[in-house]
Design an enzyme around this catalytic site. Structure first.
Site, PDB file in Angstrom:
ATOM      1  N   CYS A   1      36.959  -7.311 -28.747  1.00 25.79           N
ATOM      2  CA  CYS A   1      37.652  -8.060 -29.790  1.00 25.79           C
ATOM      3  C   CYS A   1      38.294  -9.348 -29.244  1.00 25.79           C
ATOM      4  CB  CYS A   1      38.644  -7.166 -30.534  1.00 25.79           C
ATOM      5  SG  CYS A   1      38.936  -7.799 -32.199  1.00 25.79           S
TER       6      CYS A   1
ATOM      7  N   HIS B   1      35.519  -2.451 -32.356  1.00 25.71           N
ATOM      8  CA  HIS B   1      36.367  -1.579 -31.527  1.00 25.71           C
ATOM      9  C   HIS B   1      35.675  -0.257 -31.197  1.00 25.71           C
ATOM     10  CE1 HIS B   1      40.123  -3.902 -31.569  1.00 25.71           C
ATOM     11  NE2 HIS B   1      39.607  -4.383 -32.690  1.00 25.71           N
TER      12      HIS B   1
ATOM     13  N   GLU C   1      36.607   1.887 -29.188  1.00 22.84           N
ATOM     14  CA  GLU C   1      37.607   2.948 -28.999  1.00 22.84           C
ATOM     15  C   GLU C   1      38.070   3.508 -30.339  1.00 22.84           C
ATOM     16  OE1 GLU C   1      38.269  -0.161 -28.979  1.00 22.84           O
ATOM     17  OE2 GLU C   1      40.114  -0.471 -30.085  1.00 22.84           O
TER      18      GLU C   1
HETATM   19  N1  LIG Z   1      41.698  -6.805 -32.505  1.00 21.25           N
HETATM   20  C1  LIG Z   1      41.692  -7.959 -31.872  1.00 21.25           C
HETATM   21  O1  LIG Z   1      41.617  -8.035 -30.649  1.00 21.25           O
HETATM   22  C2  LIG Z   1      41.847  -9.195 -32.715  1.00 21.25           C
HETATM   23  C3  LIG Z   1      41.612 -10.477 -31.999  1.00 21.25           C
HETATM   24  C4  LIG Z   1      42.251 -11.669 -32.699  1.00 21.25           C
HETATM   25  N2  LIG Z   1      43.676 -11.514 -32.751  1.00 21.25           N
HETATM   26  C5  LIG Z   1      41.690 -11.818 -34.089  1.00 21.25           C
HETATM   27  O2  LIG Z   1      42.375 -11.573 -35.055  1.00 21.25           O
HETATM   28  O3  LIG Z   1      40.542 -12.173 -34.238  1.00 21.25           O
END
Ligand SMILES: NC(=O)CC[C@H](N)C(=O)O
Length: 424
Positions: A291, A375, A377
């Protein structure tokens, strides 16, 4: 006599015909009996009135929505939601209460993704005043109140999401009181102008599973607990390091590098991006990002990042693996994305979102560097992509066993010694 089905069809049809702007934006579901009045105000002027079931305090955040059906304790403690007012499209929230704070064998909270609630406030359609779960110790309302987080119920979240999808994620103010606050008096500050990663990251190195056979540096941009756990479960020793850690000075002590998720805009993380750029040049063992990690690796590789209109948050996002054509259902929470329309030399796209075509991951063509926007996880969410952790740690182990030097510098440094040994 009109049949109930015909009545329902008529009601739905007339609701669909009424322009959204003409529909009342007020309490839609019954609010908690005896609760104080609360207001969610968007910076664009819309006001939703409902009942408060959290802390009696006012807050400002980026109003975002998640389509997740389950896992409100996990979502609310996900550091990536920092600075955001979290709207649940699932109307009934709170019905299983809040779990006990038990820890696993690594000392990590089992049922929460960090130590505290991270979002600024929550917005729900229908707060469940009664909860029931074998492991629940308090209600969602008690938890929010205890942690100072405001919460509003009775909001027509369908109308709200309709607005957010149309105009994009919008700054919102959540307040408790009989009347909304005069919008001109609200200090509308956008959390994304701050470096939220610096607020969410550890400030000191923390080691988990010290007896692990391979040593991973987990760069903490606001890591979810289950990323640490998933790496430990694969047998790795994990050093959780600050987001701006001087990796360049210690690359040789790590068998692999992992970059976590994190809140806000990746553009603030210039130090982490510089560290990664250097690592891409000299590091020879696996690097992986999730992410925010995908975004930082992309920026370090020379790929641009942009803000999505309303982001992808939920547990049912389809991503296609471009190396196999296989589709995986993924957990997501992000508002930014890599613009993969032009890829720099040496890099390729790895996954693409099957709904909106946005980037879901990148890979280096020759080196063991890859990342995903979703994600693996989960927490909550589907476990389709849990294999990512096994694959990564297995690659790290294989590289270590094969004697791959951590850095090209080390290899160069080793050469004269080897030459001397060969000559002797
Ligand atoms: N879950 C995250 O790592 C989000 C990454 C970043 N803050 C976004 O909103 O794209």
């Amino acid at each position: 006599m009109v049949s109930p089905m015909a009545l329902l069809a008529r009601t739905l049809a007339s609701a669909a015909d009424t322009p959204l702007s003409a529909r009342p934006l007020h309490a839609h579901y019954p609010v908690v009996p005896g609760s104080l009045t609360a207001h969610l105000q968007l910076r664009t002027g819309e006001v939703f009135t409902g009942g408060s079931f959290g802390a009696s305090t006012a807050t400002i955040g980026e109003t975002v929505f998640t389509t997740s059906l389950v896992g409100y304790p996990e979502s609310m403690t996900d550091p990536s939601y920092r600075g955001q007012l979290l709207v649940f499209t699932q109307p009934l929230i709170g019905n299983h209460g809040v779990p006990r704070r038990t820890r696993d064998q690594y000392g990590i909270l089992k049922h929460f993704e960090s130590e505290k609630i991270q979002c600024s406030g929550i917005v729900v359609g229908d707060y469940a005043t009664k909860y029931s779960h074998w492991n629940a110790v308090e209600s969602l309302s008690e938890w929010c109140e205890r942690e100072g987080i405001p919460a509003i119920t009775g909001v027509d979240t369908r109308a709200l999401v309709h607005i957010l999808r149309g105009q994009g994620s919008t700054l919102g103010s959540l307040s408790v009181g009989a009347q909304p606050i005069d919008s001109a008096k609200i200090a509308w500050s956008d959390p994304n102008v701050e470096n939220l990663v610096a607020q969410a990251s550890t400030t000191e190195v923390r080691v988990f599973n010290p007896d692990g056979d391979v040593h991973i540096a987990l760069v903490d941009c606001g890591a979810k607990n289950n990323i640490v756990r998933s790496l430990c479960d694969q047998g790795a020793r994990v050093s959780l390091v600050p987001w701006n850690y001087n990796l360049s000075a210690s690359l040789d002590s790590f068998d692999g590098i992992f970059i976590s998720n994190g809140p806000g805009s990746p553009s603030h993380c210039t130090e982490a991006i510089a560290q990664l750029r250097h690592a891409f040049e000299v590091y020879q063992r696996p690097i992986f990002g999730i992410c925010m990690g995908n975004q930082l690796m992309g920026l370090a590789a020379g790929i641009d990042v942009y803000k999505l209109r309303f982001g992808n948050r939920g547990h049912n996002q389809p991503a296609i693996d471009l190396t196999t054509g296989r589709c995986v259902i993924t957990s997501q929470n992000h508002g930014y994305a890599l613009d993969d329309s032009k890829m720099p030399a040496g890099w390729d796209r790895l996954y693409v979102n099957a709904n909106d075509g946005s980037n879901e991951g990148i890979r280096h063509i020759e080196k063991p560097f890859r990342s995903v926007q979703f994600h693996p996880e989960a927490r909550g969410g589907p476990l389709d992509t849990a294999f990512v952790f096994a694959d990564f740690v297995n690659d790290v182990r294989a590289a270590k066993l094969a004697g791959v030097a951590a850095t090209a510098h080390a290899e160069l440094a080793a050469e004269p010694a080897q030459a001397a040994a060969a000559a002797a």
